[in-house]
Design a protein around this motif. Structure first.
Motif, mmCIF file in Angstrom:
data_model
loop_
_atom_site.group_PDB
_atom_site.id
_atom_site.type_symbol
_atom_site.label_atom_id
_atom_site.label_comp_id
_atom_site.label_asym_id
_atom_site.label_seq_id
_atom_site.Cartn_x
_atom_site.Cartn_y
_atom_site.Cartn_z
ATOM 1 N N GLU A 157 0.833 -1.201 0.000
ATOM 2 C CA GLU A 157 0.000 0.000 0.000
ATOM 3 C C GLU A 157 0.872 1.257 0.000
ATOM 4 O O GLU A 157 0.592 2.221 -0.713
ATOM 5 C CB GLU A 157 -0.927 0.002 1.227
ATOM 6 N N ALA A 158 1.965 1.239 0.766
ATOM 7 C CA ALA A 158 2.881 2.389 0.816
ATOM 8 C C ALA A 158 3.529 2.628 -0.548
ATOM 9 O O ALA A 158 3.650 3.780 -0.989
ATOM 10 C CB ALA A 158 3.947 2.173 1.887
ATOM 11 N N ILE A 159 3.933 1.560 -1.234
ATOM 12 C CA ILE A 159 4.529 1.694 -2.571
ATOM 13 C C ILE A 159 3.502 2.284 -3.531
ATOM 14 O O ILE A 159 3.789 3.211 -4.295
ATOM 15 C CB ILE A 159 5.051 0.332 -3.074
ATOM 16 N N TYR A 160 2.294 1.764 -3.481
ATOM 17 C CA TYR A 160 1.202 2.253 -4.331
ATOM 18 C C TYR A 160 0.942 3.746 -4.075
ATOM 19 O O TYR A 160 0.879 4.550 -5.015
ATOM 20 C CB TYR A 160 -0.046 1.409 -4.064
ATOM 21 N N LEU A 161 0.818 4.122 -2.807
ATOM 22 C CA LEU A 161 0.550 5.523 -2.459
ATOM 23 C C LEU A 161 1.713 6.433 -2.860
ATOM 24 O O LEU A 161 1.499 7.577 -3.283
ATOM 25 C CB LEU A 161 0.244 5.653 -0.970
ATOM 26 N N ASN A 162 2.947 5.939 -2.760
ATOM 27 C CA ASN A 162 4.125 6.687 -3.212
ATOM 28 C C ASN A 162 4.017 7.008 -4.695
ATOM 29 O O ASN A 162 4.392 8.091 -5.136
ATOM 30 C CB ASN A 162 5.396 5.857 -2.985
ATOM 31 N N ASN A 163 3.533 6.038 -5.466
ATOM 32 C CA ASN A 163 3.388 6.234 -6.912
ATOM 33 C C ASN A 163 2.303 7.262 -7.217
ATOM 34 O O ASN A 163 2.495 8.121 -8.082
ATOM 35 C CB ASN A 163 3.103 4.906 -7.601
ATOM 36 N N LEU A 164 1.191 7.205 -6.505
ATOM 37 C CA LEU A 164 0.144 8.214 -6.694
ATOM 38 C C LEU A 164 0.690 9.604 -6.378
ATOM 39 O O LEU A 164 0.440 10.564 -7.115
ATOM 40 C CB LEU A 164 -1.063 7.911 -5.796
ATOM 41 N N ALA A 165 1.467 9.711 -5.296
ATOM 42 C CA ALA A 165 2.053 10.996 -4.902
ATOM 43 C C ALA A 165 3.048 11.488 -5.953
ATOM 44 O O ALA A 165 3.111 12.691 -6.241
ATOM 45 C CB ALA A 165 2.727 10.878 -3.531
ATOM 46 N N LEU A 166 3.825 10.572 -6.529
ATOM 47 C CA LEU A 166 4.789 10.945 -7.563
ATOM 48 C C LEU A 166 4.078 11.531 -8.781
ATOM 49 O O LEU A 166 4.477 12.584 -9.300
ATOM 50 C CB LEU A 166 5.635 9.729 -7.963
ATOM 51 N N PHE A 167 3.008 10.886 -9.241
ATOM 52 C CA PHE A 167 2.258 11.407 -10.386
ATOM 53 C C PHE A 167 1.681 12.789 -10.067
ATOM 54 O O PHE A 167 1.734 13.699 -10.890
ATOM 55 C CB PHE A 167 1.132 10.456 -10.793
ATOM 56 N N SER A 168 1.152 12.936 -8.865
ATOM 57 C CA SER A 168 0.574 14.212 -8.461
ATOM 58 C C SER A 168 1.633 15.311 -8.409
ATOM 59 O O SER A 168 1.447 16.397 -8.976
ATOM 60 C CB SER A 168 -0.102 14.053 -7.093
ATOM 61 N N LYS A 169 2.748 15.038 -7.752
ATOM 62 C CA LYS A 169 3.820 16.024 -7.627
ATOM 63 C C LYS A 169 4.382 16.413 -8.996
ATOM 64 O O LYS A 169 4.707 17.571 -9.237
ATOM 65 C CB LYS A 169 4.929 15.461 -6.740
ATOM 66 N N ALA A 170 4.478 15.440 -9.894
ATOM 67 C CA ALA A 170 5.021 15.686 -11.231
ATOM 68 C C ALA A 170 4.006 16.338 -12.169
ATOM 69 O O ALA A 170 4.374 16.851 -13.221
ATOM 70 C CB ALA A 170 5.512 14.377 -11.843
ATOM 71 N N GLY A 171 2.734 16.301 -11.781
ATOM 72 C CA GLY A 171 1.701 16.817 -12.664
ATOM 73 C C GLY A 171 1.535 15.969 -13.910
ATOM 74 O O GLY A 171 1.154 16.468 -14.972
ATOM 75 N N VAL A 172 1.807 14.676 -13.785
ATOM 76 C CA VAL A 172 1.736 13.750 -14.917
ATOM 77 C C VAL A 172 0.426 12.964 -14.847
ATOM 78 O O VAL A 172 0.127 12.341 -13.822
ATOM 79 C CB VAL A 172 2.951 12.790 -14.915
ATOM 80 N N CYS A 207 8.125 -2.569 -8.749
ATOM 81 C CA CYS A 207 7.800 -1.190 -9.109
ATOM 82 C C CYS A 207 9.091 -0.405 -9.318
ATOM 83 O O CYS A 207 9.978 -0.441 -8.469
ATOM 84 C CB CYS A 207 6.984 -0.564 -7.987
ATOM 85 N N PRO A 208 9.211 0.333 -10.433
ATOM 86 C CA PRO A 208 10.446 1.074 -10.698
ATOM 87 C C PRO A 208 10.570 2.393 -9.944
ATOM 88 O O PRO A 208 11.634 2.992 -9.918
ATOM 89 C CB PRO A 208 10.378 1.335 -12.203
ATOM 90 N N PHE A 209 9.485 2.870 -9.331
ATOM 91 C CA PHE A 209 9.491 4.163 -8.658
ATOM 92 C C PHE A 209 9.305 3.989 -7.158
ATOM 93 O O PHE A 209 8.597 3.105 -6.707
ATOM 94 C CB PHE A 209 8.368 5.060 -9.198
ATOM 95 N N GLY A 210 9.925 4.885 -6.399
ATOM 96 C CA GLY A 210 9.767 4.849 -4.955
ATOM 97 C C GLY A 210 10.689 3.863 -4.258
ATOM 98 O O GLY A 210 10.422 3.430 -3.153
#
Length: 173
Positions: free
Chosen positions: A7-22, A108-111
């Motif tokens: 769940e933490a990895i998943y939430l990290n990815n959501l945060a990354l997309f949000s922060k990047a505006g992607v 997962c490649p991110f986080g």
């Protein structure tokens, strides 16, 4: 594998997309832990993004790196050694789970922990969209490949771009 880690990895990815505006798409489905299931689920859900592969490797003498490439690409361990300065080998499932918390087949490649070097295969930029598993094997994310650098720029990990191989795309198709 603890559900909290996934769940933490998943939430990290959501945060990354949000922060990047992607922008991204996401799908929920049965667990995908192998390429055959990945192909079947992608067809069933109409996912057209290029499938990525995240190979988690250990470095001789200690440390880890991750190769982010296309699902059908092969590991060139001599090339990787020339770039990271150490021989590499694929981690055992147990060592990988202990190091990054991802399930085998759903890396997962991110986080990732910031000491893990990311090796980025330029073949990824030749596709319109890329898809990957954000930690949870029951989820798939897709995003425009021209946004990969925007996402990577927000990561603290050391990063190495592999040299381009113009004819690699023809071998993958």
């Amino acid at each position: 594998m603890l559900p909290e880690q996934l769940e933490a990895i998943y939430l990290n990815n959501l945060a990354l997309f949000s922060k990047a505006g992607v922008g991204y798409q996401q799908w929920q489905h049965e667990p995908i832990l192998d390429f055959e299931t990945d192909q079947r689920i992608s067809a069933e859900l109409g996912i057209t993004a290029a499938p990525t592969k995240s190979l988690f490797m250990k470095l001789k003498g200690g440390g880890h790196c991750l190769l982010l490439t296309h699902r059908d690409s092969r590991l060139d361990s001599k090339l990787v050694k020339s770039l990271v300065g150490k021989r590499v080998s694929i981690c055992s499932n147990d060592e990988m789970v202990a190091a990054i918390g991802c399930e085998p087949g759903a890396v997962c490649p991110f986080g990732l922990p910031e000491h893990i070097t990311l090796l980025i295969d330029p073949v990824l930029y030749s596709f319109d969209e890329l898809m990957y598993t954000p930690g949870k094997p029951t989820m798939t994310f897709a995003f425009a490949s021209d946004k990969l650098d925007v996402l990577l720029a927000l990561l603290p990990n050391p990063q190495i771009q592999l040299p381009s191989a113009p004819d690699l795309q023809a071998h993958i198709a």
